[in-house]
Design a protein around this motif. Structure first.
Motif, PDB file in Angstrom:
ATOM      1  N   ALA A  17      -4.265  -6.100  -8.195  1.00 16.11           N
ATOM      2  CA  ALA A  17      -3.270  -6.392  -7.163  1.00 16.11           C
ATOM      3  C   ALA A  17      -2.385  -5.173  -6.903  1.00 16.11           C
ATOM      4  O   ALA A  17      -2.044  -4.864  -5.750  1.00 16.11           O
ATOM      5  CB  ALA A  17      -2.413  -7.583  -7.595  1.00 16.11           C
ATOM      6  N   HIS A  18      -2.032  -4.467  -7.973  1.00 15.36           N
ATOM      7  CA  HIS A  18      -1.187  -3.278  -7.859  1.00 15.36           C
ATOM      8  C   HIS A  18      -1.893  -2.199  -7.035  1.00 15.36           C
ATOM      9  O   HIS A  18      -1.300  -1.587  -6.135  1.00 15.36           O
ATOM     10  CB  HIS A  18      -0.877  -2.760  -9.271  1.00 15.36           C
ATOM     11  CG  HIS A  18       0.199  -1.723  -9.332  1.00 15.36           C
ATOM     12  ND1 HIS A  18       1.539  -2.036  -9.423  1.00 15.36           N
ATOM     13  CD2 HIS A  18       0.140  -0.361  -9.325  1.00 15.36           C
ATOM     14  CE1 HIS A  18       2.253  -0.925  -9.474  1.00 15.36           C
ATOM     15  NE2 HIS A  18       1.425   0.112  -9.413  1.00 15.36           N
ATOM     16  N   VAL A  19      -3.169  -1.991  -7.319  1.00 12.18           N
ATOM     17  CA  VAL A  19      -3.928  -0.955  -6.616  1.00 12.18           C
ATOM     18  C   VAL A  19      -4.140  -1.330  -5.146  1.00 12.18           C
ATOM     19  O   VAL A  19      -4.102  -0.459  -4.265  1.00 12.18           O
ATOM     20  CB  VAL A  19      -5.272  -0.702  -7.328  1.00 12.18           C
ATOM     21  CG1 VAL A  19      -6.193   0.154  -6.471  1.00 12.18           C
ATOM     22  CG2 VAL A  19      -5.033  -0.028  -8.678  1.00 12.18           C
ATOM     23  N   CYS A  20      -4.351  -2.600  -4.867  1.00 14.38           N
ATOM     24  CA  CYS A  20      -4.489  -3.029  -3.463  1.00 14.38           C
ATOM     25  C   CYS A  20      -3.245  -2.665  -2.657  1.00 14.38           C
ATOM     26  O   CYS A  20      -3.334  -2.205  -1.511  1.00 14.38           O
ATOM     27  CB  CYS A  20      -4.734  -4.534  -3.395  1.00 14.38           C
ATOM     28  SG  CYS A  20      -6.417  -5.020  -3.814  1.00 14.38           S
ATOM     29  N   ALA A  21      -2.076  -2.858  -3.261  1.00 17.35           N
ATOM     30  CA  ALA A  21      -0.829  -2.515  -2.569  1.00 17.35           C
ATOM     31  C   ALA A  21      -0.707  -1.005  -2.388  1.00 17.35           C
ATOM     32  O   ALA A  21      -0.229  -0.529  -1.349  1.00 17.35           O
ATOM     33  CB  ALA A  21       0.366  -3.061  -3.348  1.00 17.35           C
ATOM     34  N   HIS A  22      -1.127  -0.230  -3.400  1.00 16.92           N
ATOM     35  CA  HIS A  22      -1.120   1.226  -3.249  1.00 16.92           C
ATOM     36  C   HIS A  22      -2.019   1.662  -2.094  1.00 16.92           C
ATOM     37  O   HIS A  22      -1.656   2.534  -1.298  1.00 16.92           O
ATOM     38  CB  HIS A  22      -1.608   1.896  -4.536  1.00 16.92           C
ATOM     39  CG  HIS A  22      -0.536   2.113  -5.555  1.00 16.92           C
ATOM     40  ND1 HIS A  22       0.706   2.618  -5.246  1.00 16.92           N
ATOM     41  CD2 HIS A  22      -0.533   1.908  -6.911  1.00 16.92           C
ATOM     42  CE1 HIS A  22       1.439   2.712  -6.352  1.00 16.92           C
ATOM     43  NE2 HIS A  22       0.707   2.284  -7.371  1.00 16.92           N
ATOM     44  N   VAL A  23      -3.187   1.062  -2.000  1.00 14.28           N
ATOM     45  CA  VAL A  23      -4.119   1.412  -0.922  1.00 14.28           C
ATOM     46  C   VAL A  23      -3.486   1.148   0.440  1.00 14.28           C
ATOM     47  O   VAL A  23      -3.594   1.956   1.368  1.00 14.28           O
ATOM     48  CB  VAL A  23      -5.437   0.625  -1.072  1.00 14.28           C
ATOM     49  CG1 VAL A  23      -6.315   0.798   0.168  1.00 14.28           C
ATOM     50  CG2 VAL A  23      -6.190   1.075  -2.316  1.00 14.28           C
ATOM     51  N   ASP A  24      -2.803   0.018   0.551  1.00 18.45           N
ATOM     52  CA  ASP A  24      -2.116  -0.298   1.806  1.00 18.45           C
ATOM     53  C   ASP A  24      -1.067   0.762   2.129  1.00 18.45           C
ATOM     54  O   ASP A  24      -0.941   1.200   3.278  1.00 18.45           O
ATOM     55  CB  ASP A  24      -1.454  -1.670   1.699  1.00 18.45           C
ATOM     56  CG  ASP A  24      -0.590  -1.990   2.914  1.00 18.45           C
ATOM     57  OD1 ASP A  24      -1.162  -2.319   3.970  1.00 18.45           O
ATOM     58  OD2 ASP A  24       0.650  -1.887   2.808  1.00 18.45           O
ATOM     59  N   PHE A  25      -0.340   1.195   1.103  1.00 15.57           N
ATOM     60  CA  PHE A  25       0.701   2.207   1.317  1.00 15.57           C
ATOM     61  C   PHE A  25       0.078   3.536   1.731  1.00 15.57           C
ATOM     62  O   PHE A  25       0.526   4.175   2.685  1.00 15.57           O
ATOM     63  CB  PHE A  25       1.531   2.374   0.039  1.00 15.57           C
ATOM     64  CG  PHE A  25       2.790   3.163   0.241  1.00 15.57           C
ATOM     65  CD1 PHE A  25       3.986   2.525   0.537  1.00 15.57           C
ATOM     66  CD2 PHE A  25       2.794   4.550   0.146  1.00 15.57           C
ATOM     67  CE1 PHE A  25       5.157   3.252   0.737  1.00 15.57           C
ATOM     68  CE2 PHE A  25       3.950   5.284   0.340  1.00 15.57           C
ATOM     69  CZ  PHE A  25       5.139   4.628   0.640  1.00 15.57           C
ATOM     70  N   MET A 185       9.078   4.652  -3.333  1.00 20.83           N
ATOM     71  CA  MET A 185       8.615   3.664  -2.357  1.00 20.83           C
ATOM     72  C   MET A 185       7.231   3.128  -2.717  1.00 20.83           C
ATOM     73  O   MET A 185       6.981   1.917  -2.657  1.00 20.83           O
ATOM     74  CB  MET A 185       8.557   4.291  -0.963  1.00 20.83           C
ATOM     75  CG  MET A 185       9.894   4.540  -0.312  1.00 20.83           C
ATOM     76  SD  MET A 185       9.673   5.131   1.371  1.00 20.83           S
ATOM     77  CE  MET A 185       8.948   3.693   2.161  1.00 20.83           C
ATOM     78  N   ASN A 186       6.344   4.034  -3.072  1.00 18.33           N
ATOM     79  CA  ASN A 186       4.957   3.665  -3.346  1.00 18.33           C
ATOM     80  C   ASN A 186       4.865   2.695  -4.522  1.00 18.33           C
ATOM     81  O   ASN A 186       4.204   1.648  -4.440  1.00 18.33           O
ATOM     82  CB  ASN A 186       4.158   4.944  -3.636  1.00 18.33           C
ATOM     83  CG  ASN A 186       2.668   4.770  -3.408  1.00 18.33           C
ATOM     84  OD1 ASN A 186       2.158   3.659  -3.386  1.00 18.33           O
ATOM     85  ND2 ASN A 186       1.974   5.873  -3.246  1.00 18.33           N
ATOM     86  N   GLU A 187       5.548   3.027  -5.606  1.00 26.88           N
ATOM     87  CA  GLU A 187       5.502   2.149  -6.778  1.00 26.88           C
ATOM     88  C   GLU A 187       6.261   0.850  -6.520  1.00 26.88           C
ATOM     89  O   GLU A 187       5.841  -0.225  -6.969  1.00 26.88           O
ATOM     90  CB  GLU A 187       6.073   2.867  -8.001  1.00 26.88           C
ATOM     91  CG  GLU A 187       5.297   4.105  -8.440  1.00 26.88           C
ATOM     92  CD  GLU A 187       3.850   3.810  -8.833  1.00 26.88           C
ATOM     93  OE1 GLU A 187       3.466   2.629  -8.910  1.00 26.88           O
ATOM     94  OE2 GLU A 187       3.099   4.780  -9.060  1.00 26.88           O
ATOM     95  N   GLY A 188       7.374   0.935  -5.800  1.00 23.79           N
ATOM     96  CA  GLY A 188       8.109  -0.280  -5.472  1.00 23.79           C
ATOM     97  C   GLY A 188       7.288  -1.230  -4.623  1.00 23.79           C
ATOM     98  O   GLY A 188       7.295  -2.453  -4.833  1.00 23.79           O
TER      99      GLY A 188
END
Length: 414
Positions: A17-25, A185-188
């Motif tokens: 889930a964390h990586v999916c959000a990073h990809v979106d960012f 921002m990315n990690e948040g």
């Protein structure tokens, strides 16, 4: 983030889930829009080129030069992909722009011309233009250049393989620069959405405690250290809450009652749209500058700290919002590193390189400055000097054949 065999199923879900959000960012944030989308192939190509150089010149020689280049990899211009640093020359007549023609004559009515443009003034203007033209003709580069690595690649008398290695280091430095510019921002963003996905969709009841334990470790904050995960996610949640409740705009800014602000709720429901807009357009500096408000600072109990010479300890220096915010921004500006520019590529007409530290109130770390200067000297192959300020006074640090010397010098604008 890795899907390790030893991870529990809950940990694997967090990672995915964390990586999916990073990809979106990465895909949607503006500051990643200029990066090479095929960098995996590019890095494979870099590796093959380096191996080829090692076969021809020896592994130890090439690795030593790579180490030298890596010590200089932060001497780039991280904003250059987004702006044009070169001044655009005006085309046509400039008279109307500044009220002055190319001879230096100021515009005036005919009967006032002898008073506004006396002969001695015109002569002084002529001499000034000649001096400026002479300086510009001999200045190299014409303007201070922020991208030191690019200057070295273009003008240093290196061997072909060395130039290729330095180009590789520079390319990869630019590729990773947006990650440093958007770390908070990315990690948040990743924490915000892995929390949403897991707590609302992906976890079973039996996994909630394990998730909470793992997530608390990610967001834990120790005294004196800034946790980008914690700051980023709390700011995104704060933005979403504020825009859901209408805590923005002229009325909100002009309200000076803390009690009224605490109970402010206009049910605007714009929070989710706003955080997606922020994710798209901001980097860490603009993110903190705009959204690190007084209310957020108080709520999250932020403070600034420093070394107290009297007690010999690190102590809390201030809880004042403005000071805390300024210290945060100072840490983030240029990724917390000094700004170095190429001032002169033919210093004192001896083909020496003059670098200048753009002093913004903080002196250079002397040991790191010396090491960096030695490595810059290896790449330039001739003496390199660094102009900076130490305790408010101009200092020129010079390196020749690995030997360092220091003398007083005039710092521009001092």
């Amino acid at each position: 983030a890795y899907l390790l065999e030893g991870n529990s199923l809950t940990d694997q879900k967090i990672v995915m889930a964390h990586v999916c959000a990073h990809v979106d960012f990465f895909k949607n944030n503006y500051f990643f829009s200029k990066t090479n989308r095929k960098m995996i192939d590019g890095m494979a190509n870099h590796a093959s080129r380096v191996r080829r150089h090692m076969e021809r010149h020896g592994q130890e020689v090439v690795e030593d030069f790579i180490d030298t280049c890596l010590s200089l990899e932060n001497l780039i211009d991280p904003m250059s992909p987004y702006i044009n640093r070169q001044a655009v020359k005006k085309v046509g007549n400039d008279d109307e722009d500044d009220g002055q023609d190319r001879s230096g004559r100021l515009r005036s009515k005919g009967y006032m011309d002898s008073f506004i443009n006396p002969p001695e003034y015109l002569e002084a203007q002529k001499k000034k233009r000649e001096d400026e033209a002479k300086k510009a003709k001999h200045r190299f580069p014409e303007h201070p250049q922020r991208d030191v690595l690019q200057f070295l690649i273009e003008h240093s008398p290196m061997e072909h393989w060395q130039r290729d290695v330095l180009e590789i280091v520079r390319d990869e430095a630019y590729y990773f620069a947006p990650q440093a510019m958007t770390k908070i921002m990315n990690e948040g963003w990743a924490v915000y959405f892995h929390s949403k996905i897991l707590t609302e969709k992906a976890l079973t009841a039996a996994e909630v405690i394990d998730y909470a334990d793992a997530n608390s470790g990610v967001l834990a904050t120790s005294p004196g250290r800034l946790n980008p995960y914690k700051l980023g996610v709390e700011l995104f949640r704060n933005i979403e809450d504020r825009w859901n409740r209408g805590q923005f705009g002229k009325d909100w800014d002009e309200c000076d009652s803390m009690e009224q602000k605490r109970n402010w709720d206009r049910r605007t429901g714009l929070g989710r749209d706003r955080i997606f807009e922020v994710r798209k357009l901001y980097n860490d500096i603009t993110f903190i500058d705009e959204f690190f408000t007084l209310e957020f600072c108080v709520e999250q109990k932020f403070y600034s700290f420093g070394f107290q010479e009297r007690s010999g300890n690190w102590e809390i220096m201030s809880r004042e919002h403005k000071k805390v915010k300024n210290q945060l921004l100072a840490q983030l500006t240029n990724r917390g590193q000094p700004v170095i520019v190429v001032e002169d590529g033919n210093f004192e007409n001896r083909s020496e390189l003059l670098l200048r530290h753009v002093h913004e109130g903080i002196d250079l770390d002397a040991a790191q400055a010396r090491d960096t200067l030695r490595n810059a000297c290896k790449v330039w192959t001739r003496p390199v000097s660094l102009l900076s300020k130490v305790e408010g006074k101009g200092k020129l640090l010079r390196c020749e054949d690995g030997n360092l010397s220091e003398r007083s010098a005039e710092y521009p604008g001092s």
